[in-house]
Design an enzyme around this catalytic site. Structure first.
Site, PDB file in Angstrom:
ATOM      1  N   LYS A   1      -3.808  -1.412  14.243  1.00  0.00           N
ATOM      2  CA  LYS A   1      -2.932  -0.460  14.949  1.00  0.00           C
ATOM      3  C   LYS A   1      -3.422  -0.303  16.389  1.00  0.00           C
ATOM      4  CE  LYS A   1      -3.000   2.475  11.364  1.00  0.00           C
ATOM      5  NZ  LYS A   1      -3.050   1.679  10.130  1.00  0.00           N
TER       6      LYS A   1
ATOM      7  N   GLU B   1       0.836  -1.209   0.000  1.00  0.00           N
ATOM      8  CA  GLU B   1       0.000   0.000   0.000  1.00  0.00           C
ATOM      9  C   GLU B   1       0.869   1.257   0.000  1.00  0.00           C
ATOM     10  OE1 GLU B   1      -1.189   2.038   3.266  1.00  0.00           O
ATOM     11  OE2 GLU B   1      -1.002   0.399   4.710  1.00  0.00           O
TER      12      GLU B   1
HETATM   13  N1  PSU Z   1      -0.034   0.723   8.465  1.00  0.00           N
HETATM   14  C1  PSU Z   1       0.929   1.528   8.962  1.00  0.00           C
HETATM   15  N2  PSU Z   1       0.753   2.883   8.817  1.00  0.00           N
HETATM   16  C2  PSU Z   1      -0.350   3.422   8.181  1.00  0.00           C
HETATM   17  C3  PSU Z   1      -1.359   2.554   7.672  1.00  0.00           C
HETATM   18  C4  PSU Z   1      -1.152   1.210   7.844  1.00  0.00           C
HETATM   19  O1  PSU Z   1       1.931   1.059   9.524  1.00  0.00           O
HETATM   20  O2  PSU Z   1      -0.459   4.646   8.079  1.00  0.00           O
HETATM   21  C5  PSU Z   1      -2.596   3.131   6.970  1.00  0.00           C
HETATM   22  C6  PSU Z   1      -3.270   2.073   6.083  1.00  0.00           C
HETATM   23  O3  PSU Z   1      -3.321   2.600   4.776  1.00  0.00           O
HETATM   24  C7  PSU Z   1      -4.668   1.921   6.659  1.00  0.00           C
HETATM   25  C8  PSU Z   1      -4.904   3.291   7.175  1.00  0.00           C
HETATM   26  O4  PSU Z   1      -5.596   1.504   5.687  1.00  0.00           O
HETATM   27  O5  PSU Z   1      -3.662   3.584   7.825  1.00  0.00           O
HETATM   28  C9  PSU Z   1      -6.101   3.330   8.111  1.00  0.00           C
HETATM   29  O6  PSU Z   1      -6.701   4.573   8.046  1.00  0.00           O
HETATM   30  P1  PSU Z   1      -8.161   4.820   8.665  1.00  0.00           P
HETATM   31  O7  PSU Z   1      -8.006   4.488  10.136  1.00  0.00           O
HETATM   32  O8  PSU Z   1      -8.464   6.278   8.421  1.00  0.00           O
HETATM   33  O9  PSU Z   1      -9.112   3.910   7.957  1.00  0.00           O
END
Ligand code: PSU
Ligand code: MN
Length: 305
Positions: free
Chosen positions: A164, A30
């Site tokens: 996370k 990604e």
């Molecule tokens: N993994 C990481 N850092 C990130 C992300 C994933 O180590 O920044 C990103 C991914 O793209 C994931 C996004 O889909 O964070 C989640 O964002 P949100 O909580 O707004 O859906």
């Protein structure tokens, strides 16, 4: 594999195209982690090193992003570096992936958008850091990542270090279970917590070999069970930050986000950068280590498939 109607919006990098045509293993990566997840220049180094690791394992890396309205499956080193430096890119999920393409914009793809693109291109394995999920306080904010719905509908194996730890891991696991998404912890009995190897929650499922993960995925497909699966790969011990230490940083970052009224798409990038600051850069070093660890496992799964 790509439908006629989608083809005119997509550029497949030649090495990736060759691997897909030959049926050799490809791993998707990604790019929101590059554009919104880490500061420059560490994001550039990380983006290069995960590709290197996948190549060393004998698979072909395909970093996915939207650049000037083109959906890129695989980036050249120059495109990758430019994206890392760009600074003013969009963060693209299912809701706005096509918007960026139609409006000729540039953006990093989240787990959800990367899954969509990988599935379009016929790539079954994808490595990231951590997925988005149910945010703490979601009962008030309703902040639940589109990553969870995507996992329920799109047939891709997502290799992560768990949700996370800024999220409510327990609620995230509940939603994944409801939506029929298998969560398989690699080589451990407890769910990892991104920067830490252990959360308080047991592993919903456990497998210890890449071949077994590939076999599980194939069995699901053979039975016609749609959707993806989540692999949770604990960060290596030498690089982890114990959960006890992380809890303080996470709570402080959360408080700051509330005080500054951060909402929507900005929440995750804000929390990650705040935690980086509070931990004196330690969280970033661990984040890079866990993405590299996930890239390695993803390549092994892709080879087993
Ligand atoms: N993994 C990481 N850092 C990130 C992300 C994933 O180590 O920044 C990103 C991914 O793209 C994931 C996004 O889909 O964070 C989640 O964002 P949100 O909580 O707004 O859906
Ligand atoms: Mn959100």
């Amino acid at each position: 594999m790509i439908s006629e109607s989608a083809r005119s919006f997509i550029d497949i990098e030649p090495t990736v195209a060759k691997a897909l045509a030959a049926g050799t293993p490809v791993v998707a990566l990604e790019s929101t982690i590059i554009t919104h997840g880490m500061p420059y220049p560490q994001n550039r180094e990380m983006a290069a090193s995960v590709e290197r690791i996948i190549s060393e394992e004998g698979a072909v890396p395909a970093t996915i992003a939207v650049i000037d309205g083109r959906l890129k499956i695989g980036l050249t080193a120059a495109e990758r570096d430019a994206l890392a430096k760009a600074g003013d890119t969009m963060k693209l999920s299912r809701a706005d992936l096509a918007f960026a393409i139609a409006e000729r914009r540039t953006g990093g793809t989240t787990v959800a958008a990367t899954m969509i693109a990988a599935a379009l291109a016929g790539i079954s394995v994808f490595a990231t850091g951590g997925i988005g999920g149910v945010h703490k306080g979601a009962e008030k904010s309703f902040d639940v990542s589109a990553d969870l719905d995507e996992l329920a509908r799109t047939p891709v194996i997502v290799v992560s270090a768990g949700p996370k730890a800024i999220l409510d891991i327990e609620k995230t696991l509940e939603v994944l279970e409801t939506r029929g998404v298998p969560v398989v912890v690699y080589g451990a009995d407890v769910m990892p917590a991104f920067w830490s190897r252990r959360s308080p929650y047991p592993a919903p499922l456990r497998l210890d070999r890449p071949e077994a993960l590939a076999g599980f995925f194939r069995t699901r497909q053979a039975l016609g069970i749609t959707g993806g699966m989540l692999v949770a790969n604990p960060v290596p011990e030498a690089e982890e930050i114990p959960a006890k230490e992380m809890t303080g940083y996470i709570a402080a970052a959360q408080k700051a986000a509330e005080a500054e009224n951060i909402g929507g798409k900005a929440v995750t990038p804000y929390l990650l950068s705040k935690i980086l600051e509070l931990s004196d850069g330690k969280s970033l070093a661990t984040n890079i280590a866990l993405v590299e660890n996930n890239a390695r496992l993803a390549a092994r799964i892709a080879k087993a498939l």
